[in-house]
Structures are given as structure tokens and as C-alpha cells.
Design a protein around this motif. Sequence first.
Motif, PDB file in Angstrom:
ATOM      1  N   MET A 221       0.845  -1.160   0.000  1.00  0.00           N
ATOM      2  CA  MET A 221       0.000   0.000   0.000  1.00  0.00           C
ATOM      3  C   MET A 221       0.904   1.243   0.000  1.00  0.00           C
ATOM      4  N   LEU A 222       0.489   2.258  -0.713  1.00  0.00           N
ATOM      5  CA  LEU A 222       1.220   3.520  -0.707  1.00  0.00           C
ATOM      6  C   LEU A 222       0.715   4.394   0.434  1.00  0.00           C
ATOM      7  N   LEU A 223       1.665   5.042   1.108  1.00  0.00           N
ATOM      8  CA  LEU A 223       1.358   5.895   2.248  1.00  0.00           C
ATOM      9  C   LEU A 223       2.031   7.248   2.057  1.00  0.00           C
ATOM     10  N   ILE A 224       1.398   8.292   2.579  1.00  0.00           N
ATOM     11  CA  ILE A 224       1.976   9.634   2.550  1.00  0.00           C
ATOM     12  C   ILE A 224       1.734  10.278   3.911  1.00  0.00           C
ATOM     13  N   ASP A 225       2.708  11.055   4.358  1.00  0.00           N
ATOM     14  CA  ASP A 225       2.518  11.783   5.607  1.00  0.00           C
ATOM     15  C   ASP A 225       2.087  13.217   5.313  1.00  0.00           C
ATOM     16  N   ARG A 226       1.975  14.013   6.345  1.00  0.00           N
ATOM     17  CA  ARG A 226       1.621  15.423   6.165  1.00  0.00           C
ATOM     18  C   ARG A 226       2.842  16.196   5.664  1.00  0.00           C
TER      19      ARG A 226
ATOM     20  N   ILE B 151       5.220  18.405   6.327  1.00  0.00           N
ATOM     21  CA  ILE B 151       5.785  19.186   7.429  1.00  0.00           C
ATOM     22  C   ILE B 151       7.302  19.347   7.304  1.00  0.00           C
ATOM     23  N   PHE B 152       7.896  18.783   6.275  1.00  0.00           N
ATOM     24  CA  PHE B 152       9.343  18.838   6.119  1.00  0.00           C
ATOM     25  C   PHE B 152       9.711  19.988   5.188  1.00  0.00           C
ATOM     26  N   HIS B 153      10.547  20.873   5.662  1.00  0.00           N
ATOM     27  CA  HIS B 153      10.905  22.092   4.926  1.00  0.00           C
ATOM     28  C   HIS B 153      12.204  21.903   4.150  1.00  0.00           C
ATOM     29  N   ARG B 154      12.205  22.417   2.914  1.00  0.00           N
ATOM     30  CA  ARG B 154      13.411  22.449   2.087  1.00  0.00           C
ATOM     31  C   ARG B 154      13.220  23.516   1.024  1.00  0.00           C
ATOM     32  N   ASP B 155      14.201  24.332   0.860  1.00  0.00           N
ATOM     33  CA  ASP B 155      14.188  25.369  -0.185  1.00  0.00           C
ATOM     34  C   ASP B 155      12.940  26.254  -0.121  1.00  0.00           C
ATOM     35  N   GLY B 156      12.502  26.573   1.082  1.00  0.00           N
ATOM     36  CA  GLY B 156      11.358  27.458   1.249  1.00  0.00           C
ATOM     37  C   GLY B 156      10.009  26.813   0.972  1.00  0.00           C
TER      38      GLY B 156
ATOM     39  N   ARG C  37       7.303  23.168   1.676  1.00  0.00           N
ATOM     40  CA  ARG C  37       7.029  22.031   2.560  1.00  0.00           C
ATOM     41  C   ARG C  37       6.769  20.798   1.709  1.00  0.00           C
ATOM     42  N   PHE C  38       7.230  19.653   2.216  1.00  0.00           N
ATOM     43  CA  PHE C  38       7.113  18.392   1.501  1.00  0.00           C
ATOM     44  C   PHE C  38       6.572  17.302   2.410  1.00  0.00           C
ATOM     45  N   ALA C  39       5.886  16.349   1.789  1.00  0.00           N
ATOM     46  CA  ALA C  39       5.466  15.117   2.435  1.00  0.00           C
ATOM     47  C   ALA C  39       6.322  13.989   1.848  1.00  0.00           C
ATOM     48  N   HIS C  40       6.273  12.836   2.498  1.00  0.00           N
ATOM     49  CA  HIS C  40       7.002  11.664   2.015  1.00  0.00           C
ATOM     50  C   HIS C  40       6.011  10.610   1.535  1.00  0.00           C
ATOM     51  N   LEU C  41       6.252  10.080   0.349  1.00  0.00           N
ATOM     52  CA  LEU C  41       5.453   8.993  -0.214  1.00  0.00           C
ATOM     53  C   LEU C  41       6.276   7.724  -0.128  1.00  0.00           C
ATOM     54  N   ILE C  42       5.698   6.672   0.470  1.00  0.00           N
ATOM     55  CA  ILE C  42       6.397   5.394   0.607  1.00  0.00           C
ATOM     56  C   ILE C  42       5.468   4.243   0.242  1.00  0.00           C
ATOM     57  N   SER C  43       6.053   3.061   0.154  1.00  0.00           N
ATOM     58  CA  SER C  43       5.294   1.813   0.081  1.00  0.00           C
ATOM     59  C   SER C  43       5.581   1.034   1.348  1.00  0.00           C
ATOM     60  N   ASP C  44       4.573   0.359   1.873  1.00  0.00           N
ATOM     61  CA  ASP C  44       4.801  -0.514   3.022  1.00  0.00           C
ATOM     62  C   ASP C  44       5.012  -1.957   2.561  1.00  0.00           C
ATOM     63  N   LEU C  45       5.241  -2.134   1.237  1.00  0.00           N
ATOM     64  CA  LEU C  45       5.426  -3.474   0.674  1.00  0.00           C
ATOM     65  C   LEU C  45       6.769  -3.626  -0.033  1.00  0.00           C
TER      66      LEU C  45
ATOM     67  N   GLN D 155      -3.120   8.591   3.922  1.00  0.00           N
ATOM     68  CA  GLN D 155      -2.314   9.510   4.710  1.00  0.00           C
ATOM     69  C   GLN D 155      -2.141   8.975   6.123  1.00  0.00           C
ATOM     70  N   VAL D 156      -0.899   9.048   6.616  1.00  0.00           N
ATOM     71  CA  VAL D 156      -0.574   8.574   7.957  1.00  0.00           C
ATOM     72  C   VAL D 156       0.254   9.639   8.668  1.00  0.00           C
ATOM     73  N   ASP D 157       0.401   9.477   9.963  1.00  0.00           N
ATOM     74  CA  ASP D 157       1.255  10.343  10.764  1.00  0.00           C
ATOM     75  C   ASP D 157       2.709  10.175  10.301  1.00  0.00           C
ATOM     76  N   PRO D 158       3.477  11.266  10.322  1.00  0.00           N
ATOM     77  CA  PRO D 158       4.877  11.162   9.888  1.00  0.00           C
ATOM     78  C   PRO D 158       5.669  10.065  10.602  1.00  0.00           C
ATOM     79  N   ARG D 159       5.392   9.827  11.872  1.00  0.00           N
ATOM     80  CA  ARG D 159       6.105   8.760  12.596  1.00  0.00           C
ATOM     81  C   ARG D 159       5.794   7.385  12.012  1.00  0.00           C
ATOM     82  N   GLU D 160       4.590   7.213  11.478  1.00  0.00           N
ATOM     83  CA  GLU D 160       4.203   5.926  10.900  1.00  0.00           C
ATOM     84  C   GLU D 160       5.002   5.624   9.635  1.00  0.00           C
TER      85      GLU D 160
END
Length: 85
Positions: free
Chosen positions: A1-6, A8-13, A15-23, A63-68
Motif C-alpha cells: 500500500m502507498l502511504l503519505i505523511d503530512r 511538514i518537512f521544509h526544504r528550499d522554502g 514544505r514536503f510530504a514523504h510517499l512510501i510503500s509498506d510493501l 495519509q498517515v502520521d509522519p512517525r508511521e
Amino acid sequence: MLLIDRPIFHRDGRRFAHLISDLSLDELHDGARRLGLDRSFHRDHYDIPEEYVGEVLAAGVHQVDPREIVHALRRAGLRASRLQR
């Protein structure tokens, strides 16, 4: 399954989220292609600019919590160390 967080990560002015797979990285790359992503892959995730998060969620990504994000990568054995490129 694909997951994305909020975005909240700043770079170059911005904000970005992270997209991952849990598989697998194959699932992640396939999903990224379907979403039209190309050059934002970093070891075990894709960086998603804040303005695209709504589009990614509308495509069915959960969407999941960034810690997840880290927990899911570790459970799947996909967490890349900072030394890996």
C-alpha cells in the motif's frame, strides 16, 4: 500500500510530504509512475510538494502520521540508512 505523511518537512522554502510503500520499492516506483512523479526519489521515499498532496490523496494514497512512515518502512525492511545512496 502507498502511504503519505503530512507536508511538514521544509526544504528550499517549501514544505514536503514523504510517499512510501509498506510493501516494496517496486510498488513505490509503480505508484510514482502512475502519479506522474519522476525525479523526487530519495533512498526509500519520494518527496511530494505540499501543493500536490491533495492530488496524491485523491488517487487513493493513504495519509498517515509522519512517525508511521518510518515504522512502515522498517516493518517492510525498506528503511534506507543515510549512508545509502
